[in-house]
Design a protein around this motif. Structure first.
Motif, PDB file in Angstrom:
ATOM      1  N   CYS A 120     -24.926   5.929  13.098  1.00 27.85           N
ATOM      2  CA  CYS A 120     -24.903   4.821  12.131  1.00 27.85           C
ATOM      3  C   CYS A 120     -23.931   5.161  11.004  1.00 27.85           C
ATOM      4  CB  CYS A 120     -26.307   4.614  11.579  1.00 27.85           C
ATOM      5  SG  CYS A 120     -26.374   3.360  10.301  1.00 27.85           S
ATOM      6  N   HIS A 122     -23.863   4.176   8.129  1.00 22.05           N
ATOM      7  CA  HIS A 122     -24.469   4.223   6.795  1.00 22.05           C
ATOM      8  C   HIS A 122     -24.651   5.673   6.368  1.00 22.05           C
ATOM      9  CE1 HIS A 122     -28.121   3.652   4.001  1.00 22.05           C
ATOM     10  NE2 HIS A 122     -27.009   3.382   3.324  1.00 22.05           N
ATOM     11  N   LEU A 123     -25.625   6.362   6.987  1.00 22.13           N
ATOM     12  CA  LEU A 123     -25.849   7.763   6.612  1.00 22.13           C
ATOM     13  C   LEU A 123     -26.071   8.683   7.813  1.00 22.13           C
ATOM     14  CD1 LEU A 123     -28.074   7.314   3.416  1.00 22.13           C
ATOM     15  CD2 LEU A 123     -25.667   7.956   3.526  1.00 22.13           C
ATOM     16  N   GLY A 124     -25.745   8.194   9.000  1.00 24.34           N
ATOM     17  CA  GLY A 124     -25.675   9.117  10.132  1.00 24.34           C
ATOM     18  C   GLY A 124     -26.864   9.197  11.046  1.00 24.34           C
ATOM     19  N   CYS A 125     -27.860   8.303  10.923  1.00 29.67           N
ATOM     20  CA  CYS A 125     -28.942   8.292  11.921  1.00 29.67           C
ATOM     21  C   CYS A 125     -28.394   7.729  13.243  1.00 29.67           C
ATOM     22  CB  CYS A 125     -30.098   7.423  11.446  1.00 29.67           C
ATOM     23  SG  CYS A 125     -30.967   8.095  10.025  1.00 29.67           S
ATOM     24  N   CYS A 138     -30.512   0.442  13.410  1.00 35.76           N
ATOM     25  CA  CYS A 138     -30.746   1.793  12.893  1.00 35.76           C
ATOM     26  C   CYS A 138     -32.070   1.795  12.133  1.00 35.76           C
ATOM     27  CB  CYS A 138     -29.604   2.212  11.965  1.00 35.76           C
ATOM     28  SG  CYS A 138     -29.923   3.838  11.257  1.00 35.76           S
ATOM     29  N   CYS A 140     -33.436   3.987  10.249  1.00 37.97           N
ATOM     30  CA  CYS A 140     -33.549   4.737   8.987  1.00 37.97           C
ATOM     31  C   CYS A 140     -33.586   3.812   7.773  1.00 37.97           C
ATOM     32  CB  CYS A 140     -32.411   5.738   8.869  1.00 37.97           C
ATOM     33  SG  CYS A 140     -32.620   7.129  10.007  1.00 37.97           S
ATOM     34  N   HIS A 141     -32.652   2.849   7.715  1.00 42.79           N
ATOM     35  CA  HIS A 141     -32.636   1.932   6.567  1.00 42.79           C
ATOM     36  C   HIS A 141     -32.404   0.493   7.026  1.00 42.79           C
ATOM     37  CE1 HIS A 141     -31.026   5.925   5.285  1.00 42.79           C
ATOM     38  NE2 HIS A 141     -32.010   5.804   4.431  1.00 42.79           N
ATOM     39  N   ASP A 142     -32.778   0.249   8.271  1.00 43.64           N
ATOM     40  CA  ASP A 142     -32.761  -1.124   8.819  1.00 43.64           C
ATOM     41  C   ASP A 142     -31.376  -1.763   8.854  1.00 43.64           C
ATOM     42  OD1 ASP A 142     -35.418  -0.734   9.078  1.00 43.64           O
ATOM     43  OD2 ASP A 142     -36.006  -2.002   7.388  1.00 43.64           O
ATOM     44  N   SER A 143     -30.389  -1.057   9.286  1.00 44.68           N
ATOM     45  CA  SER A 143     -29.087  -1.701   9.534  1.00 44.68           C
ATOM     46  C   SER A 143     -29.104  -2.285  10.940  1.00 44.68           C
ATOM     47  CB  SER A 143     -27.939  -0.683   9.435  1.00 44.68           C
ATOM     48  OG  SER A 143     -27.540  -0.495   8.102  1.00 44.68           O
ATOM     49  N   PRO A 157     -27.507  -2.127   5.037  1.00 40.36           N
ATOM     50  CA  PRO A 157     -26.875  -1.303   4.009  1.00 40.36           C
ATOM     51  C   PRO A 157     -25.587  -0.607   4.473  1.00 40.36           C
ATOM     52  CG  PRO A 157     -28.790  -0.181   4.902  1.00 40.36           C
ATOM     53  CD  PRO A 157     -28.758  -1.539   5.533  1.00 40.36           C
TER      54      PRO A 157
HETATM   55  S1  FES Z   1     -28.568   5.674   8.302  1.00 38.32           S
HETATM   56 FE1  FES Z   1     -28.568   3.853   9.420  1.00 38.32          FE
HETATM   57  S2  FES Z   1     -29.183   2.363   8.019  1.00 38.32           S
HETATM   58 FE2  FES Z   1     -29.114   4.171   6.848  1.00 38.32          FE
END
Ligand code: FES
Length: 192
Positions: A120, A122-125, A138, A140-143, A157
């Motif tokens: 992802c 965003h932050l790598g999940c 994703c 982790c933060h619902d992307s 996000p």
């Molecule tokens: S790491 Fe995927 S939405 Fe934050």
């Protein structure tokens, strides 16, 4: 006694002359050795610098890697996830055939292949394919990301779409992907 003293003085004079000659000889030899050091030492020092400083090694170039069989991809375009393996190399060692990442692959019309890195932006999940929603998600933060082009959905996000990768079919049934990881948390797609 005077003769003895004279003899001693002469002996001293002679010794000083020998010492001076020895000194000159020593300096000459030392100079030659140091010149040799300069010639031999330069490549040694350069080699040491490469070994001691991994940043001097050439950067990794992304390369096409064989990732899957074409017939493992459904013709209806449902994405499938595959791990990507390659030799892992750091400054000191080579680790053959290690998992270096993963991709989602889709078979499109005319056997064109769409490939996304599963990381992802965003932050790598790791993203997952959601069959019911027909998108990537994703947790982790619902992307959420569109299945068709990887664009992020409203409210996601992530600052950019999923990272697409070049992919092609070779030898009729092999799917090759130019695999690369990218920086997360930034709007621009930059190699990691
Ligand atoms: S790491 Fe995927 S939405 Fe934050």
């Amino acid at each position: 006694m005077a003769e003895e003293n004279k003899g001693i003085e002469q002996g001293n004079d002679h010794g000083a002359g020998e010492q001076e000659a020895d000194r000159r000889d020593f300096l000459q030899k030392a100079g030659s050795v140091c010149a040799g050091c300069a010639l031999v030492g330069t490549p040694v020092v350069a080699g040491m610098a490469v070994v001691a400083d991994p940043l001097r090694l050439p950067p990794d170039d992304p390369e096409f890697l064989k990732v899957a069989k074409l017939d493992a991809l459904p013709s209806d375009g449902t994405p499938q996830k595959f791990v990507v393996k390659n030799d892992k190399i750091d400054a000191w060692s080579r680790f053959p055939d290690r998992v270096i990442g993963a991709v989602y692959l889709r078979r499109l019309e005319n056997n064109e292949i769409q490939a996304f890195n599963v990381v992802c932006p965003h932050l790598g999940c790791a993203i997952n394919y959601r069959e019911e929603q027909h998108d990537y998600f994703c947790p982790c933060h619902d992307s959420a990301f569109a299945l068709e082009d990887g664009e992020q959905g409203p409210g996601s996000p992530s600052a950019r779409p999923l990272d697409s990768l070049e992919a092609e079919v070779r030898n009729e049934n092999e799917v090759w992907v130019k695999f690369q990881n990218f920086q997360t948390g930034v709007a621009e797609k930059k190699p990691a």
